[in-house]
Design a protein around this motif. Structure first.
Motif, short mmCIF file in Angstrom:
data_model
loop_
_atom_site.label_atom_id
_atom_site.label_comp_id
_atom_site.label_asym_id
_atom_site.label_seq_id
_atom_site.Cartn_x
_atom_site.Cartn_y
_atom_site.Cartn_z
N HIS A 22 -1.79 12.36 13.76
CA HIS A 22 -2.75 11.33 14.25
C HIS A 22 -2.15 10.06 14.52
CE1 HIS A 22 -6.24 13.80 12.38
NE2 HIS A 22 -6.78 12.92 13.66
N ARG A 23 -1.00 9.35 13.83
CA ARG A 23 -0.31 8.79 14.35
C ARG A 23 -0.63 8.23 16.23
NH1 ARG A 23 3.87 7.05 17.05
NH2 ARG A 23 3.94 9.70 17.21
N ARG A 24 -0.59 7.70 16.65
CA ARG A 24 0.22 7.61 18.09
C ARG A 24 0.82 6.33 18.70
NH1 ARG A 24 -2.03 11.88 17.73
NH2 ARG A 24 -3.95 12.04 18.58
N ALA A 25 1.64 6.17 19.30
CA ALA A 25 2.44 4.51 19.83
C ALA A 25 0.67 3.84 20.49
CB ALA A 25 2.66 4.72 20.49
N VAL A 26 0.06 3.06 20.03
CA VAL A 26 -0.89 2.79 19.96
C VAL A 26 -0.24 0.90 20.86
CG1 VAL A 26 -2.50 0.93 19.11
CG2 VAL A 26 -2.27 2.62 17.68
N PHE A 107 5.33 -6.95 23.35
CA PHE A 107 4.68 -6.36 22.33
C PHE A 107 3.42 -5.67 22.28
CE2 PHE A 107 8.38 -9.34 21.88
CZ PHE A 107 9.26 -8.30 21.09
N TYR A 108 2.67 -5.93 23.84
CA TYR A 108 1.51 -5.86 24.07
C TYR A 108 0.37 -6.74 23.00
CZ TYR A 108 4.00 -1.15 25.40
OH TYR A 108 4.08 -0.83 26.24
N ASN A 109 1.00 -7.99 22.77
CA ASN A 109 0.44 -9.03 21.50
C ASN A 109 -0.36 -8.70 20.43
OD1 ASN A 109 -0.11 -10.35 24.47
ND2 ASN A 109 -1.88 -9.17 24.98
N CYS A 129 17.81 4.21 9.61
CA CYS A 129 16.98 3.11 9.94
C CYS A 129 15.77 3.29 10.88
CB CYS A 129 17.70 1.84 11.11
SG CYS A 129 19.09 0.96 9.67
N TRP A 130 16.03 5.08 11.56
CA TRP A 130 14.90 5.15 11.64
C TRP A 130 13.68 6.62 11.24
CZ3 TRP A 130 12.40 4.00 16.44
CH2 TRP A 130 13.08 3.18 17.06
N LEU A 131 14.24 6.88 10.07
CA LEU A 131 13.77 7.87 9.15
C LEU A 131 12.97 6.58 8.32
CD1 LEU A 131 16.19 10.28 7.58
CD2 LEU A 131 14.00 11.25 8.86
N CYS A 148 4.08 0.90 17.16
CA CYS A 148 4.64 1.18 18.58
C CYS A 148 6.25 1.02 17.94
CB CYS A 148 3.66 1.01 19.44
SG CYS A 148 4.75 1.69 21.37
N PRO A 149 7.15 1.72 18.17
CA PRO A 149 8.55 1.65 18.28
C PRO A 149 8.65 0.83 19.78
CG PRO A 149 7.98 3.72 17.78
CD PRO A 149 6.91 3.33 18.25
N ILE A 150 8.88 -0.07 19.66
CA ILE A 150 8.90 -0.68 21.09
C ILE A 150 10.90 -1.06 21.43
CG2 ILE A 150 9.66 -3.88 22.72
CD1 ILE A 150 6.42 -1.65 21.98
N GLY A 151 11.71 -0.35 21.94
CA GLY A 151 12.79 0.21 22.42
C GLY A 151 13.63 -0.69 23.11
N LEU A 152 12.44 -1.15 24.00
CA LEU A 152 13.00 -2.26 25.02
C LEU A 152 13.30 -3.79 24.37
CD1 LEU A 152 9.71 -2.42 27.27
CD2 LEU A 152 12.02 -1.58 27.82
N VAL A 189 -4.08 11.03 23.21
CA VAL A 189 -3.10 11.87 22.19
C VAL A 189 -2.48 12.35 23.77
CG1 VAL A 189 -2.70 14.22 21.00
CG2 VAL A 189 -4.41 12.62 20.99
N VAL A 190 -0.89 12.12 23.19
CA VAL A 190 -0.15 12.29 23.93
C VAL A 190 0.67 13.85 23.34
CG1 VAL A 190 2.79 11.82 24.82
CG2 VAL A 190 0.96 10.04 24.56
N PRO A 191 0.28 14.77 24.58
CA PRO A 191 0.61 15.96 24.08
C PRO A 191 1.92 16.20 23.87
CG PRO A 191 -0.35 15.96 26.13
CD PRO A 191 -0.04 14.89 25.76
C1 LIG Z 1 13.32 5.15 19.65
C2 LIG Z 1 11.86 4.75 20.84
C3 LIG Z 1 11.55 3.45 21.52
C4 LIG Z 1 9.93 3.46 21.93
N1 LIG Z 1 10.42 2.61 23.07
C5 LIG Z 1 8.78 1.37 23.12
C6 LIG Z 1 8.75 0.40 24.25
O1 LIG Z 1 9.68 -0.06 23.99
N2 LIG Z 1 7.29 0.57 25.01
C7 LIG Z 1 6.66 1.50 24.57
O2 LIG Z 1 5.68 1.40 24.92
N3 LIG Z 1 6.86 2.31 23.16
C8 LIG Z 1 7.98 3.12 22.74
N4 LIG Z 1 7.62 4.28 22.20
C9 LIG Z 1 6.98 4.87 22.13
C10 LIG Z 1 6.78 6.35 22.73
O3 LIG Z 1 6.31 6.42 24.32
C11 LIG Z 1 5.67 7.20 22.06
O4 LIG Z 1 6.08 7.18 21.43
C12 LIG Z 1 5.67 8.50 22.92
O5 LIG Z 1 5.45 8.03 24.10
C13 LIG Z 1 4.62 8.77 21.95
O6 LIG Z 1 3.60 9.40 22.22
P1 LIG Z 1 2.63 9.64 20.74
O7 LIG Z 1 3.52 8.22 19.98
O8 LIG Z 1 1.48 8.53 20.55
O9 LIG Z 1 2.77 10.87 20.40
C14 LIG Z 1 9.47 4.31 21.87
C15 LIG Z 1 9.37 5.34 21.17
C16 LIG Z 1 10.13 5.06 21.11
C17 LIG Z 1 11.16 6.70 19.34
#
Ligand SMILES: Cc1cc2nc3c(=O)[nH]c(=O)nc-3n(C[C@H](O)[C@H](O)[C@H](O)COP(=O)(O)O)c2cc1C
Length: 201
Positions: A22-26, A107-109, A129-131, A148-152, A189-191
């Motif tokens: 159920h975790r999602r990138a919100v 950071f999507y606010n 760190c990622w674990l 949501c992780p923000i790699g950007l 959901v991102v499949p």
């Molecule tokens: C290392 C890493 C960096 C990410 N960076 C970003 C980011 O900068 N911006 C963003 O919107 N999502 C980012 N994401 C989220 C991914 O886009 C997201 O996990 C992927 O699309 C799958 O979606 P889900 O997590 O909802 O299953 C990142 C994920 C990871 C693991």
């Protein structure tokens, strides 16, 4: 393990497998602040991650000041547009428009950003760190919070200017910036593809 959840929309008592699924990138949050008590719970989950040769090489910065978050987002956008982000150089020529838009916030606010930094303690610091980051994100999900992780944001956070501004020692490296907050709604959901098994002898 059963975990009690809040308003994550996944029921009152869920298993670890449920939380994983159920975790999602919100990317859309309510303005509510994440309490310090919750942040401490998330950090506690983070530091219980496995850690190579028990180095525990992580350290954390928590940013909940909107002015700082907006300034950092502006720096992220500036580096992407100028092509000075070594991690995302292609944005210079591909899709930079998105990042110049005034309404784009890296950071999507979200009201909270947790940054996981690694100390230079061996070859598995990035993994550790990622674990820790995944533990934090699953714990947040179980408590009804989105992440949501923000790699950007990694390149901007690792500039000397931002390390100094946040009081981070120069020898540490930002690996995992993670936004946290109450989801504003359901996240689609991102499949995933099925696991590619190369060999099972
Ligand atoms: C290392 C890493 C960096 C990410 N960076 C970003 C980011 O900068 N911006 C963003 O919107 N999502 C980012 N994401 C989220 C991914 O886009 C997201 O996990 C992927 O699309 C799958 O979606 P889900 O997590 O909802 O299953 C990142 C994920 C990871 C693991």
């Amino acid at each position: 393990m059963n975990t009690s959840v809040g308003n994550a929309g996944i029921g009152e008592s869920v298993s670890t497998m449920d939380v994983i699924h159920h975790r999602r990138a919100v990317r859309d949050y309510l303005p509510d602040k994440v309490d310090a008590a919750v942040i401490h719970q998330l950090l506690d989950a983070a530091v219980h991650a496995p850690t190579a040769i028990h180095e525990e090489p992580w350290a954390f910065v928590i940013i909940q000041d909107k002015v700082i978050l907006d300034r950092l987002s502006d720096k992220v956008k500036e580096m992407l547009v100028k092509g000075t982000d070594p991690i995302h150089p292609l944005f210079k020529s591909h899709g930079a428009d998105r990042f110049t838009r005034p309404d784009f916030n890296a950071f999507y606010n979200a009201g909270t950003l947790v940054v996981i930094y690694g100390k230079p303690l061996g070859n598995f610091v990035v993994a550790d760190c990622w674990l820790a980051a995944e533990n934090l994100m699953l714990a947040a999900c179980s408590l009804g919070f989105g992440t949501c992780p923000i790699g950007l944001a990694v390149a901007a956070l690792n500039t000397p200017q931002w390390k100094q501004a946040l009081g981070v020692p120069a020898e540490l490296t930002a690996y995992a910036p993670i936004i946290v907050g109450k989801p504003a709604g359901a996240t689609p959901v991102v499949p995933r593809k099925p696991p590619e098994i190369l060999r099972w002898s």
